[in-house]
Design an enzyme around this catalytic site. Structure first.
Site, PDB file in Angstrom:
ATOM      1  N   ARG A 232       0.637  -1.281   0.165  1.00 16.44           N
ATOM      2  CA  ARG A 232       0.048   0.228  -0.132  1.00 16.44           C
ATOM      3  C   ARG A 232       0.463   1.012   0.022  1.00 16.44           C
ATOM      4  O   ARG A 232       2.617   1.012   0.418  1.00 16.44           O
ATOM      5  CB  ARG A 232      -0.822   0.351   1.646  1.00 16.44           C
ATOM      6  N   GLU A 261      -4.060   8.053  -4.714  1.00 10.44           N
ATOM      7  CA  GLU A 261      -4.244   7.425  -5.634  1.00 10.44           C
ATOM      8  C   GLU A 261      -5.312   7.709  -6.369  1.00 10.44           C
ATOM      9  O   GLU A 261      -6.460   7.931  -5.330  1.00 10.44           O
ATOM     10  CB  GLU A 261      -4.040   5.652  -5.621  1.00 10.44           C
ATOM     11  N   HIS A 280      -1.153   0.775  -9.429  1.00 12.35           N
ATOM     12  CA  HIS A 280      -2.433  -0.251  -8.834  1.00 12.35           C
ATOM     13  C   HIS A 280      -2.903  -1.717  -9.189  1.00 12.35           C
ATOM     14  O   HIS A 280      -4.184  -1.854  -9.179  1.00 12.35           O
ATOM     15  CB  HIS A 280      -3.356   0.750  -7.675  1.00 12.35           C
TER      16      HIS A 280
HETATM   17  C1  MLT Z   1      -6.199  -6.526  -2.921  1.00  5.04           C
HETATM   18  O1  MLT Z   1      -6.018  -6.021  -2.103  1.00  5.04           O
HETATM   19  O2  MLT Z   1      -6.524  -7.554  -3.386  1.00  5.04           O
HETATM   20  C2  MLT Z   1      -4.915  -5.789  -4.676  1.00  5.04           C
HETATM   21  O3  MLT Z   1      -5.571  -4.125  -3.510  1.00  5.04           O
HETATM   22  C3  MLT Z   1      -6.391  -5.589  -5.243  1.00  5.04           C
HETATM   23  C4  MLT Z   1      -7.382  -4.783  -6.027  1.00  5.04           C
HETATM   24  O4  MLT Z   1      -8.252  -4.080  -5.245  1.00  5.04           O
HETATM   25  O5  MLT Z   1      -7.222  -3.792  -6.401  1.00  5.04           O
END
Ligand code: MLT
Length: 320
Positions: A232, A261, A280
């Protein structure tokens, strides 16, 4: 069920859900617009990039089921979920495989100057002698957070011929032996930071991990190391990283997650040529999203069947 899909998920999954349910999609939903969208919804499906606050959930009196189409819980108010006995499912496995591969995509792209090589070659510049890179094989890969995703990165590192070390928040004998079986040596955070040539971050965002990669930690990293963040954005102090990259302490960084983001947001690292920024997309393979979609359908079907069973059990018995 009345379902709101508030983040982009696999298209076939949406079509399947529409056959039996009333489905509303808004992939650009924001925390402010969610209450209106959720007011009559019973199910919320979401990914990262949106905050599911207590206020948002309080605006949905029919809400019973939340499906986090991925791994992280940092964008949902867990106290509210628990206090109101809401069912919450996460689907961490499929994305973990995709994120682990993405860590290698970033390491290799940085280490072999792939972006620069592509840019120059397309311009007609034959920069063969200027683009010597670094190997992964024989180097040390350090995993901060050797859990579900991090240990997969470690397994890929072992297959790549890297020495793999990792750390976890609460090391137990079980974790130690499972990592050992995968060829990953469990060690301290300090050893990972100070000795790895490539450091890949895979910790959840919490009060204890916020800004954990700060100026002090960056200053202790092996000179010339590469940093990869697929965890993160809040885990890394981006301004301190900017300094470490411009002063030459670090050779490069690959950042898939960012402090800020979303559309129009530009990272303070954007001007640096030794940084790769991606939006992301770690879990963003068709394969992972298809698998996540199949799990979403299963979760909702099981939930509906359980609700029906409960309703039947509560129904008065009519004697003939
Ligand atoms: C996740 O926590 O699985 C990732 O951030 C994937 C997303 O939700 O885009």
């Amino acid at each position: 069920m009345k379902i709101l899909i508030a983040s982009s998920i696999d298209a076939d999954t949406i079509a399947t859900l529409r056959k039996d349910h009333d489905v509303v999609c808004d992939f650009h939903a924001k925390t402010e617009t969610l209450p209106a969208l959720l007011k009559d919804r019973e199910v919320l499906i979401f990914r990262s990039g949106i905050s599911i606050t207590a206020e948002v959930m309080a605006s949905a009196p029919q809400l019973k089921l939340l499906v986090r189409a991925g791994s992280g819980f940092d964008n949902i108010d867990m106290d509210y979920v628990q206090a109101h006995n809401l069912a919450l499912f996460r689907i961490p496995e499929p994305g973990a495989k995709a994120v682990a591969e993405m860590s290698f995509a970033l390491m290799l792209t940085l280490a072999r100057n792939i972006l620069e090589a592509d840019r120059l070659t397309k311009q007609g510049r034959w920069a063969k002698n200027e683009l010597t890179g670094y190997a992964l094989t024989g180097r040390t890969l350090g995993i901060v957070g050797a859990g579900n995703i991090g240990s997969r990165v470690g397994e890929l590192g072992v297959a790549w011929g890297m020495r793999v070390i990792g750390c976890v928040a609460n090391p137990s004998a079980k974790v130690l032996s499972s990592l050992h079986e995968k060829g990953i040596r469990l060690t301290s955070f300090d050893e990972v930071i100070e000795t790895a040539d490539y450091v890949s971050l895979h910790v959840p965002l919490s009060d204890s991990t916020r800004n954990m990669i700060n100026a002090d930690v960056l200053g202790r990293m092996k000179p010339g190391a590469f940093l990869i963040n697929l965890a993160r954005g809040g885990v890394v102090d981006e301004l301190a990283l900017y300094q470490a990259l411009t002063e030459g302490q670090l050779r490069g960084a690959g950042m898939d997650v960012h402090k800020a983001e979303g559309e129009g947001k530009i990272s303070p690292l954007a001007g640096l040529s030794n940084v790769i920024l991606t939006p992301h997309i770690g879990a963003g393979t068709f394969d992972a999203q298809r698998e996540i979609g199949e799990r979403i359908v299963e979760i909702i079907e099981t939930f509906v069947a359980e609700q029906a069973k409960k309703a039947q059990a509560k129904a008065p018995v009519v004697m003939a």
